[in-house]
Design a protein around this motif. Sequence first.
Motif, PDB file in Angstrom:
ATOM      1  N   GLU A 125       0.855  -1.146   0.066  1.00  0.00           N
ATOM      2  CA  GLU A 125      -0.102  -0.068   0.130  1.00  0.00           C
ATOM      3  C   GLU A 125       0.868   1.108   0.080  1.00  0.00           C
ATOM      4  N   PRO A 126       0.939   2.154  -1.054  1.00  0.00           N
ATOM      5  CA  PRO A 126       1.566   3.430  -0.978  1.00  0.00           C
ATOM      6  C   PRO A 126       1.020   4.313  -0.018  1.00  0.00           C
ATOM      7  N   ILE A 127       1.854   4.951   0.585  1.00  0.00           N
ATOM      8  CA  ILE A 127       1.356   5.947   1.511  1.00  0.00           C
ATOM      9  C   ILE A 127       1.991   7.543   1.208  1.00  0.00           C
ATOM     10  N   MET A 128       1.365   8.324   0.818  1.00  0.00           N
ATOM     11  CA  MET A 128       1.897   9.758   0.659  1.00  0.00           C
ATOM     12  C   MET A 128       1.979  10.611   1.801  1.00  0.00           C
ATOM     13  N   MET A 129       3.076  11.323   1.928  1.00  0.00           N
ATOM     14  CA  MET A 129       3.460  12.314   2.971  1.00  0.00           C
ATOM     15  C   MET A 129       3.441  13.756   2.080  1.00  0.00           C
ATOM     16  N   THR A 130       2.401  14.598   2.759  1.00  0.00           N
ATOM     17  CA  THR A 130       1.932  15.841   1.796  1.00  0.00           C
ATOM     18  C   THR A 130       2.180  16.960   2.723  1.00  0.00           C
ATOM     19  N   VAL A 131       2.528  18.015   2.236  1.00  0.00           N
ATOM     20  CA  VAL A 131       2.703  19.389   2.983  1.00  0.00           C
ATOM     21  C   VAL A 131       1.462  20.102   2.423  1.00  0.00           C
ATOM     22  N   PRO A 132       0.270  20.456   3.095  1.00  0.00           N
ATOM     23  CA  PRO A 132      -1.114  21.077   2.561  1.00  0.00           C
ATOM     24  C   PRO A 132      -0.482  22.613   2.052  1.00  0.00           C
ATOM     25  N   ARG A 133      -0.742  22.717   0.705  1.00  0.00           N
ATOM     26  CA  ARG A 133      -0.648  24.135   0.202  1.00  0.00           C
ATOM     27  C   ARG A 133      -1.774  24.117  -0.676  1.00  0.00           C
ATOM     28  N   LYS A 134      -2.269  25.637  -0.892  1.00  0.00           N
ATOM     29  CA  LYS A 134      -3.208  26.085  -1.618  1.00  0.00           C
ATOM     30  C   LYS A 134      -2.872  26.147  -3.283  1.00  0.00           C
ATOM     31  N   SER A 135      -1.832  26.712  -3.175  1.00  0.00           N
ATOM     32  CA  SER A 135      -1.174  27.137  -4.602  1.00  0.00           C
ATOM     33  C   SER A 135      -1.060  25.944  -5.523  1.00  0.00           C
ATOM     34  N   ASP A 136      -1.265  25.968  -6.793  1.00  0.00           N
ATOM     35  CA  ASP A 136      -0.982  24.770  -7.676  1.00  0.00           C
ATOM     36  C   ASP A 136       0.480  24.878  -8.420  1.00  0.00           C
ATOM     37  N   LEU A 137       1.053  26.102  -8.131  1.00  0.00           N
ATOM     38  CA  LEU A 137       2.383  26.525  -8.704  1.00  0.00           C
ATOM     39  C   LEU A 137       3.397  25.553  -7.999  1.00  0.00           C
ATOM     40  N   PHE A 138       4.559  25.423  -8.583  1.00  0.00           N
ATOM     41  CA  PHE A 138       5.897  24.650  -8.097  1.00  0.00           C
ATOM     42  C   PHE A 138       6.338  25.350  -6.832  1.00  0.00           C
ATOM     43  N   GLN A 139       6.529  24.456  -5.463  1.00  0.00           N
ATOM     44  CA  GLN A 139       7.142  25.035  -4.340  1.00  0.00           C
ATOM     45  C   GLN A 139       8.321  24.928  -4.191  1.00  0.00           C
ATOM     46  N   ASP A 140       9.101  26.008  -4.649  1.00  0.00           N
ATOM     47  CA  ASP A 140      10.608  25.774  -4.366  1.00  0.00           C
ATOM     48  C   ASP A 140      10.987  25.600  -3.170  1.00  0.00           C
ATOM     49  N   ASP A 141      10.541  26.084  -2.138  1.00  0.00           N
ATOM     50  CA  ASP A 141      11.025  25.659  -0.692  1.00  0.00           C
ATOM     51  C   ASP A 141      10.882  24.427  -0.214  1.00  0.00           C
ATOM     52  N   LEU A 142       9.760  23.773  -0.893  1.00  0.00           N
ATOM     53  CA  LEU A 142       9.792  22.236  -0.548  1.00  0.00           C
ATOM     54  C   LEU A 142      10.696  21.323  -1.421  1.00  0.00           C
ATOM     55  N   TYR A 143      11.098  21.668  -2.414  1.00  0.00           N
ATOM     56  CA  TYR A 143      11.766  20.899  -3.452  1.00  0.00           C
ATOM     57  C   TYR A 143      13.031  21.442  -3.924  1.00  0.00           C
ATOM     58  N   PRO A 144      14.075  21.448  -3.055  1.00  0.00           N
ATOM     59  CA  PRO A 144      15.458  21.955  -3.600  1.00  0.00           C
ATOM     60  C   PRO A 144      15.831  20.834  -4.580  1.00  0.00           C
ATOM     61  N   ASP A 145      16.934  21.124  -5.274  1.00  0.00           N
ATOM     62  CA  ASP A 145      17.623  20.221  -6.307  1.00  0.00           C
ATOM     63  C   ASP A 145      17.826  18.793  -5.516  1.00  0.00           C
ATOM     64  N   THR A 146      17.701  17.689  -6.089  1.00  0.00           N
ATOM     65  CA  THR A 146      17.611  16.453  -5.273  1.00  0.00           C
ATOM     66  C   THR A 146      18.848  15.503  -6.184  1.00  0.00           C
ATOM     67  N   ALA A 147      19.326  14.528  -5.568  1.00  0.00           N
ATOM     68  CA  ALA A 147      20.284  13.892  -6.104  1.00  0.00           C
ATOM     69  C   ALA A 147      19.725  13.105  -7.569  1.00  0.00           C
ATOM     70  N   GLY A 148      20.349  13.210  -8.414  1.00  0.00           N
ATOM     71  CA  GLY A 148      19.810  12.717  -9.781  1.00  0.00           C
ATOM     72  C   GLY A 148      20.353  11.342  -9.848  1.00  0.00           C
ATOM     73  N   PRO A 149      20.136  10.591 -11.384  1.00  0.00           N
ATOM     74  CA  PRO A 149      20.374   9.319 -11.523  1.00  0.00           C
ATOM     75  C   PRO A 149      22.276   9.121 -12.086  1.00  0.00           C
ATOM     76  N   GLU A 150      22.647  10.425 -12.474  1.00  0.00           N
ATOM     77  CA  GLU A 150      24.040  10.465 -12.847  1.00  0.00           C
ATOM     78  C   GLU A 150      25.140  10.299 -11.699  1.00  0.00           C
ATOM     79  N   PRO A 151      25.834   9.084 -11.978  1.00  0.00           N
ATOM     80  CA  PRO A 151      26.882   9.078 -10.792  1.00  0.00           C
ATOM     81  C   PRO A 151      28.268  10.193 -10.875  1.00  0.00           C
ATOM     82  N   ALA A 152      28.605  10.510  -9.844  1.00  0.00           N
ATOM     83  CA  ALA A 152      29.553  11.772  -9.888  1.00  0.00           C
ATOM     84  C   ALA A 152      31.151  11.194 -10.119  1.00  0.00           C
ATOM     85  N   LEU A 153      31.125   9.958  -9.928  1.00  0.00           N
ATOM     86  CA  LEU A 153      32.475   9.373  -9.898  1.00  0.00           C
ATOM     87  C   LEU A 153      32.547   7.993 -10.553  1.00  0.00           C
TER      88      LEU A 153
END
Length: 469
Positions: free
Chosen positions: A344-372
């Motif tokens: 069963e998937p369980i979603m953890m959500t921050v309640p926000r009214k705006s539909d716009l992208f929330q920069d403060d919730l989503y800083p740049d995250t680790a991507g799939p490219e290896p660094a080394l």
Amino acid sequence: MSRSIVRQSKFRHVFGQSAKAEQCYDDIRVSKVTWDSSFCAVNPKFLAVIVESSGGGAFLVLPLSKVGRVDKNYPLVVGHSGPVLDIDWCPHNDNILASGSEDCTAMVWQIPDHVPTRPITDPIVVLEGHSKRVGIITWHPTTRNILLTAGSDNLIIIWNVGTGEPLISMDDHPDLIYNVSWNRNGSLFCTTCKDRRLRVCDPRKREVVAERLAPHEGIRPMRAIFTREGNIFTTGFTRMSQRELGLWDPTNFEEPIALLELDTSNGVLLPYYDPDTNMVYLCGKGDSSIRYFEITEEPPYVHYVSTYSSKEPQRGMGFMPKRGVDVSKCEIARLYKLHERKCEPIMMTVPRKSDLFQDDLYPDTAGPEPALEPEEWLEGRDEDPILVSMRDGYIPPKSRELKVAKKNVLESRPSPRRSMSSCDGSNLPPQLLEKLLEEIQNLKATVLSQEKRICDLENKLSKYTNGTV
């Protein structure tokens, strides 16, 4: 007045919400092995669950979109001769999964993007170096093809899966290793052990650089993970068997940064950490709740946020990398809870009214490219993960095949399945092999229908020639 009392945090109102019944994965026979692993691993493409199976070990891999009831004949990944104990997706290739088993081996698998038509039986590489069961599997966070395994022989081995060779072995632990966790750039890892010690190890120096006896005074199993700042978050038990969590500075192990008692339940608390938000989610085996905390730099350092509660106890839990969450719904984490017969998937959500992208919730995250590359890491280089933006949502890259060098250990150890014929298709890429198998099935169906038609025509012809019509 109230402002000074209520702690200001954008994650103070995070709430958990379970998926609707039609969005769950039903009829999964979750493994009953008594081992304190999560039994589940998930990434933006696939859900993998260790399942009950006769005659060896197996796990189920489903595309995330394949919700609903799972067919009992759905092809499994089978190759281990003993029960599978731990699985982990590669952070740099969403189609690569590693598994550890009671048969003393670890295996690395390439999972095709489409649903396979038959069980996946041939791993890309088999890693043989442990003399007892392999219970812990964890990939290096920033370096390509580096995998760490830990076994009940108290041995830690770091492999280059691109060549199938062991690079580093460490035998500093005198007793069973409970868990291993890399730090953010993969320069160190921490371990908890049955001898009640928390250790920080430098794998390239092959030495323990810091250790603490009994960070939790109880004798029950502990867990430890590195935080983004380089501190260590631990879960364990007090002398009175109360569950406890702690935060430690590995450069000064004398006193904890924070120590907090929770409750008196029996289940080992498995911590799942999100370095982007500094949130940690605690899931106990057999619990029906998930507690979550925020780690900050101001006292009391580990802040209780809330608890997600449900009726059913959990057998295991999978934690989605940040790349896989739904940014349009302000979802900051997603956990996959294993029941007796479903996930069963369980979603953890921050309640926000705006539909716009929330920069403060989503800083740049680790991507799939290896660094080394493996050679650079072995030479002593350290790099933080290569970050990607979440602004447009994350789209997983297309399947990339893991290239295994010719000096792979499998080359000198022919499999009995492969010795039947030199042209059995084992050298073909998995996607091409599956496509050929589907075409063969279609051809067989066409031949059968044509045979039936020919028989009908022959029967009609015989009636004419015998003068019965």
